[in-house]
Write a protein that holds these residues in place. Structure first.
Motif, PDB file in Angstrom:
ATOM      1  N   ALA A  79      -1.286   4.509   5.692  1.00 57.79           N
ATOM      2  CA  ALA A  79      -1.595   4.213   7.185  1.00 57.79           C
ATOM      3  C   ALA A  79      -3.067   3.879   7.459  1.00 57.79           C
ATOM      4  O   ALA A  79      -3.260   3.067   7.472  1.00 57.79           O
ATOM      5  N   SER A  80      -3.762   4.425   6.868  1.00 53.78           N
ATOM      6  CA  SER A  80      -5.395   4.204   6.749  1.00 53.78           C
ATOM      7  C   SER A  80      -5.773   3.314   5.818  1.00 53.78           C
ATOM      8  O   SER A  80      -6.214   2.257   5.682  1.00 53.78           O
ATOM      9  N   ALA A  81      -4.451   3.237   4.792  1.00 57.73           N
ATOM     10  CA  ALA A  81      -4.575   1.741   3.422  1.00 57.73           C
ATOM     11  C   ALA A  81      -3.878   0.771   4.635  1.00 57.73           C
ATOM     12  O   ALA A  81      -4.791  -0.034   3.500  1.00 57.73           O
ATOM     13  N   ILE A  82      -2.727   0.714   5.180  1.00 57.06           N
ATOM     14  CA  ILE A  82      -3.265  -0.822   6.031  1.00 57.06           C
ATOM     15  C   ILE A  82      -3.900  -1.058   7.093  1.00 57.06           C
ATOM     16  O   ILE A  82      -4.578  -2.455   6.759  1.00 57.06           O
ATOM     17  N   LEU A  83      -4.916  -0.582   7.354  1.00 53.46           N
ATOM     18  CA  LEU A  83      -5.975  -0.730   8.650  1.00 53.46           C
ATOM     19  C   LEU A  83      -7.351  -1.355   7.224  1.00 53.46           C
ATOM     20  O   LEU A  83      -7.591  -2.187   7.855  1.00 53.46           O
ATOM     21  N   VAL A  84      -7.337  -0.601   6.613  1.00 51.70           N
ATOM     22  CA  VAL A  84      -8.448  -1.116   5.253  1.00 51.70           C
ATOM     23  C   VAL A  84      -7.633  -1.972   4.977  1.00 51.70           C
ATOM     24  O   VAL A  84      -8.908  -3.367   4.491  1.00 51.70           O
ATOM     25  N   SER A  85      -6.586  -2.842   4.796  1.00 55.39           N
ATOM     26  CA  SER A  85      -5.737  -3.713   4.161  1.00 55.39           C
ATOM     27  C   SER A  85      -5.933  -4.944   5.485  1.00 55.39           C
ATOM     28  O   SER A  85      -6.012  -6.355   4.766  1.00 55.39           O
ATOM     29  N   MET A 101      -1.973   0.680  -3.120  1.00 59.76           N
ATOM     30  CA  MET A 101      -2.062   1.872  -2.846  1.00 59.76           C
ATOM     31  C   MET A 101      -1.473   2.227  -1.716  1.00 59.76           C
ATOM     32  O   MET A 101      -1.060   3.779  -1.422  1.00 59.76           O
ATOM     33  N   GLY A 102      -1.163   1.838  -0.713  1.00 61.87           N
ATOM     34  CA  GLY A 102      -0.511   2.392   0.790  1.00 61.87           C
ATOM     35  C   GLY A 102       0.956   2.617   0.056  1.00 61.87           C
ATOM     36  O   GLY A 102       1.359   3.398   0.549  1.00 61.87           O
ATOM     37  N   LEU A 103       1.498   2.064  -0.457  1.00 62.57           N
ATOM     38  CA  LEU A 103       2.433   1.251  -0.275  1.00 62.57           C
ATOM     39  C   LEU A 103       2.926   2.463  -1.486  1.00 62.57           C
ATOM     40  O   LEU A 103       4.095   3.624  -1.227  1.00 62.57           O
ATOM     41  N   MET A 104       2.522   3.200  -2.377  1.00 63.42           N
ATOM     42  CA  MET A 104       2.243   3.736  -3.735  1.00 63.42           C
ATOM     43  C   MET A 104       1.867   5.461  -2.300  1.00 63.42           C
ATOM     44  O   MET A 104       3.298   6.497  -2.717  1.00 63.42           O
ATOM     45  N   TRP A 105       0.994   5.864  -1.723  1.00 63.91           N
ATOM     46  CA  TRP A 105       1.036   7.248  -1.306  1.00 63.91           C
ATOM     47  C   TRP A 105       2.800   7.194   0.124  1.00 63.91           C
ATOM     48  O   TRP A 105       2.534   8.121   0.351  1.00 63.91           O
ATOM     49  N   PHE A 153     -11.425 -10.852  -1.446  1.00 69.58           N
ATOM     50  CA  PHE A 153     -11.496  -9.829  -0.043  1.00 69.58           C
ATOM     51  C   PHE A 153      -9.858  -9.735   0.032  1.00 69.58           C
ATOM     52  O   PHE A 153      -9.514  -8.659   0.279  1.00 69.58           O
ATOM     53  N   THR A 154      -9.215 -10.975  -0.345  1.00 70.64           N
ATOM     54  CA  THR A 154      -8.080 -10.565  -0.308  1.00 70.64           C
ATOM     55  C   THR A 154      -6.710  -9.994  -1.391  1.00 70.64           C
ATOM     56  O   THR A 154      -5.644 -10.204  -1.047  1.00 70.64           O
ATOM     57  N   THR A 155      -7.763 -10.263  -2.717  1.00 72.31           N
ATOM     58  CA  THR A 155      -7.188  -9.321  -3.726  1.00 72.31           C
ATOM     59  C   THR A 155      -7.988  -7.986  -3.386  1.00 72.31           C
ATOM     60  O   THR A 155      -6.510  -7.462  -3.423  1.00 72.31           O
ATOM     61  N   ALA A 156      -8.416  -7.516  -2.371  1.00 73.33           N
ATOM     62  CA  ALA A 156      -8.088  -5.976  -1.937  1.00 73.33           C
ATOM     63  C   ALA A 156      -7.656  -5.778  -1.105  1.00 73.33           C
ATOM     64  O   ALA A 156      -7.011  -4.664  -1.107  1.00 73.33           O
ATOM     65  N   SER A 157      -7.496  -6.660  -0.491  1.00 70.42           N
ATOM     66  CA  SER A 157      -6.090  -6.386   0.953  1.00 70.42           C
ATOM     67  C   SER A 157      -5.230  -5.862  -0.077  1.00 70.42           C
ATOM     68  O   SER A 157      -4.564  -5.502   0.260  1.00 70.42           O
ATOM     69  N   LEU A 158      -4.570  -6.763  -0.921  1.00 70.23           N
ATOM     70  CA  LEU A 158      -3.761  -6.531  -2.147  1.00 70.23           C
ATOM     71  C   LEU A 158      -3.851  -5.375  -2.070  1.00 70.23           C
ATOM     72  O   LEU A 158      -2.937  -4.210  -2.514  1.00 70.23           O
TER      73      LEU A 158
END
Length: 252
Positions: free
Chosen positions: A40-46, A26-30, A16-21
């Motif tokens: 923003a959605s990727a940060i919430l998922v993280s 992906m959020g950084l790329m977007w 799960f930690t790796t999934a957060s990473l």
């Protein structure tokens, strides 16, 4: 077989930690691509993955020093680098050097917050404290992420007039609060849930319904309220409690 299961228990939180990473990356790329709502959605998922890995580690008693260090490094990327880049590329870059310094200040405060948390975690491992000292970096990142989602609901004129100031103010405030000694509820203490299970269940359902009805708007106000809740508790509630305690001592 038992050794394999034992190793599996320790691997699961790290997955799960790796999934957060991954979500943070992906959020950084977007953000670089200008797709800020996806970022923003990727940060919430993280943040969701980060909460799940901590919950699993506590439930399975699989927390370790390796897991703490890995989680801290992932948090710096997902909740430090990505939100700082998102806010800069979205709004504060228009302010020139000031905007760059504001975003960097947020990132630097996040790194200091995580370092302080790691030191306290090593001194008192597994300490289920009721409060965090300083605003947790996932909450700060979610505040900025929900601001991006909330901004999509604002009229275009208000968007251009209000947002740059909001971004600078909230980014600086969340950064400074991360390194402050303001106390924030950790929600790790389950005594209230055990004492009032029905009431807490109803409250959770109502909160879920409200969040589902207007997720963009209420999500931002929820994290904004959490930011102010620490200030209210530290500077209003705690002094009253200490005053009551001291009065009780002097009356004896």
């Amino acid at each position: 077989m038992s050794d394999f299961r034992h190793k599996g228990i320790y691997i699961l939180p790290n997955l799960f930690t790796t999934a957060s990473l991954l979500a943070g990356f992906m959020g950084l790329m977007w953000a670089v691509q200008g797709r800020f709502e996806l970022c923003a959605s990727a940060i919430l998922v993280s943040c969701l993955c980060d909460g799940l890995d901590g919950k699993l580690a506590r439930m399975t008693k699989a927390s370790s020093e390796f897991g703490i260090q890995l989680d801290s490094l992932v948090d710096l990327v997902a909740f430090g680098v990505t939100p700082a880049a998102m806010i800069y590329l979205w709004q504060t870059q228009h302010l020139g050097r000031t905007g760059l310094l504001v975003s960097f200040a947020y990132l630097a405060c996040g790194a200091l917050r995580l370092a302080r948390f790691n030191v306290s975690a090593m001194r008192s491992p597994g300490g289920g404290k009721k409060f965090f000292v300083g605003l947790p970096i996932p909450a700060a990142a979610c505040l900025l992420a929900t601001l991006v989602l909330f901004a999509a609901r604002l009229p275009e004129g208000a968007l251009q007039a209000v947002l740059p100031g909001w971004c600078v103010g909230l980014t600086l405030a969340s950064g400074l609060l991360m390194v402050s000694k303001v106390r924030y509820a950790s929600f790790k203490d389950l005594e209230a849930v055990k004492a009032h299970p029905y009431t807490m269940s109803v409250a959770v359902v109502l909160l879920f319904v409200l969040m589902a009805s207007e997720p963009r708007m209420l999500g931002f106000f929820f994290f904004l309220a959490y930011l102010f809740s620490g200030l209210a508790y530290t500077y209003a509630v705690l002094p009253l409690r200490r005053g009551t305690f001291l009065r009780g001592l002097t009356s004896r």
